[in-house]
Scaffold this motif. Structure first.
Motif, PDB file in Angstrom:
ATOM      1  N   LYS A   3       0.870  -1.174   0.000  1.00 35.85           N
ATOM      2  CA  LYS A   3       0.000   0.000   0.000  1.00 35.85           C
ATOM      3  C   LYS A   3       0.910   1.228   0.000  1.00 35.85           C
ATOM      4  O   LYS A   3       1.789   1.345   0.853  1.00 35.85           O
ATOM      5  CB  LYS A   3      -0.896   0.013   1.245  1.00 35.85           C
ATOM      6  CG  LYS A   3      -2.017  -0.994   1.145  1.00 35.85           C
ATOM      7  CD  LYS A   3      -3.096  -0.454   0.209  1.00 35.85           C
ATOM      8  CE  LYS A   3      -4.180  -1.506  -0.013  1.00 35.85           C
ATOM      9  NZ  LYS A   3      -4.889  -1.272  -1.283  1.00 35.85           N
ATOM     10  N   GLN A  32       5.546  -4.356  10.155  1.00 28.27           N
ATOM     11  CA  GLN A  32       5.190  -4.102   8.758  1.00 28.27           C
ATOM     12  C   GLN A  32       6.471  -3.877   7.944  1.00 28.27           C
ATOM     13  O   GLN A  32       7.352  -3.129   8.374  1.00 28.27           O
ATOM     14  CB  GLN A  32       4.297  -2.861   8.648  1.00 28.27           C
ATOM     15  CG  GLN A  32       3.042  -2.915   9.498  1.00 28.27           C
ATOM     16  CD  GLN A  32       2.037  -3.935   8.988  1.00 28.27           C
ATOM     17  OE1 GLN A  32       1.819  -4.057   7.789  1.00 28.27           O
ATOM     18  NE2 GLN A  32       1.450  -4.685   9.893  1.00 28.27           N
ATOM     19  N   ASP A 120       4.845  -4.024   2.788  1.00 27.82           N
ATOM     20  CA  ASP A 120       3.447  -3.827   3.167  1.00 27.82           C
ATOM     21  C   ASP A 120       3.069  -2.357   3.010  1.00 27.82           C
ATOM     22  O   ASP A 120       1.986  -2.036   2.536  1.00 27.82           O
ATOM     23  CB  ASP A 120       3.227  -4.255   4.623  1.00 27.82           C
ATOM     24  CG  ASP A 120       3.604  -5.712   4.848  1.00 27.82           C
ATOM     25  OD1 ASP A 120       3.087  -6.566   4.100  1.00 27.82           O
ATOM     26  OD2 ASP A 120       4.431  -5.995   5.736  1.00 27.82           O
ATOM     27  N   THR A 247      -0.859   2.561  14.397  1.00 29.55           N
ATOM     28  CA  THR A 247      -1.890   1.555  14.692  1.00 29.55           C
ATOM     29  C   THR A 247      -3.165   1.872  13.906  1.00 29.55           C
ATOM     30  O   THR A 247      -3.803   0.979  13.332  1.00 29.55           O
ATOM     31  CB  THR A 247      -2.201   1.544  16.207  1.00 29.55           C
ATOM     32  OG1 THR A 247      -0.975   1.380  16.910  1.00 29.55           O
ATOM     33  CG2 THR A 247      -3.158   0.435  16.576  1.00 29.55           C
ATOM     34  N   ILE A 250      -2.751   0.986  10.222  1.00 39.50           N
ATOM     35  CA  ILE A 250      -2.830  -0.461   9.981  1.00 39.50           C
ATOM     36  C   ILE A 250      -4.302  -0.902  10.010  1.00 39.50           C
ATOM     37  O   ILE A 250      -4.752  -1.657   9.152  1.00 39.50           O
ATOM     38  CB  ILE A 250      -1.982  -1.228  11.025  1.00 39.50           C
ATOM     39  CG1 ILE A 250      -0.488  -0.917  10.819  1.00 39.50           C
ATOM     40  CG2 ILE A 250      -2.223  -2.734  10.911  1.00 39.50           C
ATOM     41  CD1 ILE A 250       0.423  -1.382  11.950  1.00 39.50           C
ATOM     42  N   GLU A 251      -5.050  -0.372  10.975  1.00 37.36           N
ATOM     43  CA  GLU A 251      -6.494  -0.669  11.056  1.00 37.36           C
ATOM     44  C   GLU A 251      -7.223  -0.243   9.787  1.00 37.36           C
ATOM     45  O   GLU A 251      -8.016  -0.981   9.225  1.00 37.36           O
ATOM     46  CB  GLU A 251      -7.123   0.112  12.210  1.00 37.36           C
ATOM     47  CG  GLU A 251      -7.197  -0.616  13.520  1.00 37.36           C
ATOM     48  CD  GLU A 251      -7.632   0.349  14.631  1.00 37.36           C
ATOM     49  OE1 GLU A 251      -8.407   1.289  14.349  1.00 37.36           O
ATOM     50  OE2 GLU A 251      -7.165   0.155  15.764  1.00 37.36           O
ATOM     51  N   ARG A 252      -6.950   0.991   9.348  1.00 35.59           N
ATOM     52  CA  ARG A 252      -7.632   1.499   8.165  1.00 35.59           C
ATOM     53  C   ARG A 252      -7.333   0.694   6.925  1.00 35.59           C
ATOM     54  O   ARG A 252      -8.182   0.511   6.065  1.00 35.59           O
ATOM     55  CB  ARG A 252      -7.221   2.962   7.891  1.00 35.59           C
ATOM     56  CG  ARG A 252      -7.861   3.913   8.839  1.00 35.59           C
ATOM     57  CD  ARG A 252      -8.040   5.261   8.190  1.00 35.59           C
ATOM     58  NE  ARG A 252      -8.551   6.175   9.185  1.00 35.59           N
ATOM     59  CZ  ARG A 252      -9.126   7.349   8.919  1.00 35.59           C
ATOM     60  NH1 ARG A 252      -9.213   7.747   7.679  1.00 35.59           N
ATOM     61  NH2 ARG A 252      -9.565   8.105   9.877  1.00 35.59           N
ATOM     62  N   MET A 253      -6.101   0.204   6.831  1.00 40.96           N
ATOM     63  CA  MET A 253      -5.721  -0.572   5.653  1.00 40.96           C
ATOM     64  C   MET A 253      -6.453  -1.901   5.620  1.00 40.96           C
ATOM     65  O   MET A 253      -6.828  -2.379   4.567  1.00 40.96           O
ATOM     66  CB  MET A 253      -4.207  -0.809   5.622  1.00 40.96           C
ATOM     67  CG  MET A 253      -3.410   0.419   5.282  1.00 40.96           C
ATOM     68  SD  MET A 253      -4.161   1.370   3.935  1.00 40.96           S
ATOM     69  CE  MET A 253      -5.065   2.628   4.802  1.00 40.96           C
ATOM     70  N   LYS A 254      -6.690  -2.469   6.800  1.00 40.93           N
ATOM     71  CA  LYS A 254      -7.461  -3.723   6.869  1.00 40.93           C
ATOM     72  C   LYS A 254      -8.880  -3.489   6.369  1.00 40.93           C
ATOM     73  O   LYS A 254      -9.479  -4.336   5.725  1.00 40.93           O
ATOM     74  CB  LYS A 254      -7.509  -4.232   8.302  1.00 40.93           C
ATOM     75  CG  LYS A 254      -6.237  -4.943   8.707  1.00 40.93           C
ATOM     76  CD  LYS A 254      -6.418  -5.577  10.083  1.00 40.93           C
ATOM     77  CE  LYS A 254      -5.087  -5.916  10.711  1.00 40.93           C
ATOM     78  NZ  LYS A 254      -5.083  -5.669  12.167  1.00 40.93           N
ATOM     79  N   ALA A 255      -9.415  -2.297   6.681  1.00 43.20           N
ATOM     80  CA  ALA A 255     -10.809  -1.986   6.318  1.00 43.20           C
ATOM     81  C   ALA A 255     -10.961  -1.634   4.838  1.00 43.20           C
ATOM     82  O   ALA A 255     -12.056  -1.668   4.301  1.00 43.20           O
ATOM     83  CB  ALA A 255     -11.291  -0.828   7.188  1.00 43.20           C
TER      84      ALA A 255
END
Ligand code: ADP
Ligand code: MG
Length: 256
Positions: A3, A32, A120, A247, A250-255
């Protein structure tokens, strides 16, 4: 697949480089695989990562004009742990040279394609202008992170950047979007800053990151030691904020 994010704002001194270096270090610490690309001829992200810009044999300039491959340019930040494509004044020449090259806005994207699997996260530190270099960053990226100070003129400056991003999205890179606005150098004691911060939230909703980076002298001291702030003094308030920001990213990228 990596990303790729541009950290952009055409104003100087708003915290782009500080955000890039600290986010890169925090993402690396979170496990990452991270690459930081310095696209500013000032080479501040390079120096802030503990790499001497004056001693570079090859830099991101060589990559952009086709004189070197990514493997020949990348180095590891000893202090931050992440990989870096470093820059120095050579890069100022690229601006002119790129104009005559084929696919001039896509040089960075093309150079990076075969290394997509290595990372990543890729963070691009843009220069303080909407130049050919910034355009190369925007064409290579999936998203833009915009650091900003909560001051009176902040919103005004934002509209030029947002318009450029819209144009790039329409004409050159359909994937590009604004990931979020990051409030930096924040001083909660100043009423004006609180007001602008509230305005940003009202206007841009969840495009405003929850993490807020306070004004913190330890972040400003770290570059002179060639270290990211989160390595120099991880207990400092500024460092803590950048770790919270990592943090959140990383959360936003999962979403996504
Ligand atoms: P830019 O890359 O947008 O020009 P920098 O990241 O280089 O901005 O920041 C400009 C100056 O402000 C630098 O001297 C930097 O150390 C300092 N600085 C950045 N963020 C903070 C902060 N949160 N608190 C205190 N000083 C900061
Ligand atoms: Mg900078």
């Amino acid at each position: 697949m990596a990303k790729i994010f541009c950290v952009a704002n055409q104003k100087g001194g708003v915290g782009k480089t500080t955000t890039c270096v600290n986010l890169a270090a925090a993402l690396h610490q979170a496990g990452q695989r991270t690459l930081l690309i310095d696209l500013d001829p000032q080479g501040n992200a390079t120096m802030g990562s503990g790499i001497d810009k004056r001693g570079l044999e090859r830099s991101v300039y060589h990559l952009l004009v086709g004189l070197a491959g990514l493997d020949e340019v990348r180095v590891v930040s000893e202090t931050g742990g992440y990989d870096v494509l470093p820059a120095n004044r050579d890069l100022a020449g690229a601006e002119v040279e790129l104009v005559d090259l084929e696919r001039r806005e896509n040089r960075l994207r093309d150079a990076f394609k075969s290394f997509d699997q290595d990372y990543d996260f890729v963070l691009i530190d843009c220069p303080p202008s909407l130049s050919m270099l910034t355009l190369n960053g925007l064409c290579a990226a999936h998203g833009v992170i915009i650091p900003m100070q909560c001051e009176y003129y902040a919103l005004e400056g934002l509209s030029d950047l947002v318009n450029t991003i819209k144009k790039v999205h329409a004409n050159l890179n359909r994937e590009l979007k604004i990931i979020g606005l990051l409030r930096v150098m924040f001083d909660p004691r100043m009423t004006l800053q609180q007001q602008v911060s509230a305005q940003l939230e009202a206007h841009f909703g969840d495009k405003v990151f929850r993490a807020i980076v306070p004004r913190n002298v330890r972040l400003a001291e770290a570059p002179s030691h060639g270290m990211p702030g989160i390595v120099f003094d991880r207990g400092a308030k500024g460092a803590q904020a950048y770790m919270a920001f990592a943090t959140e990213m990383i959360e936003r990228m999962k979403a996504l």
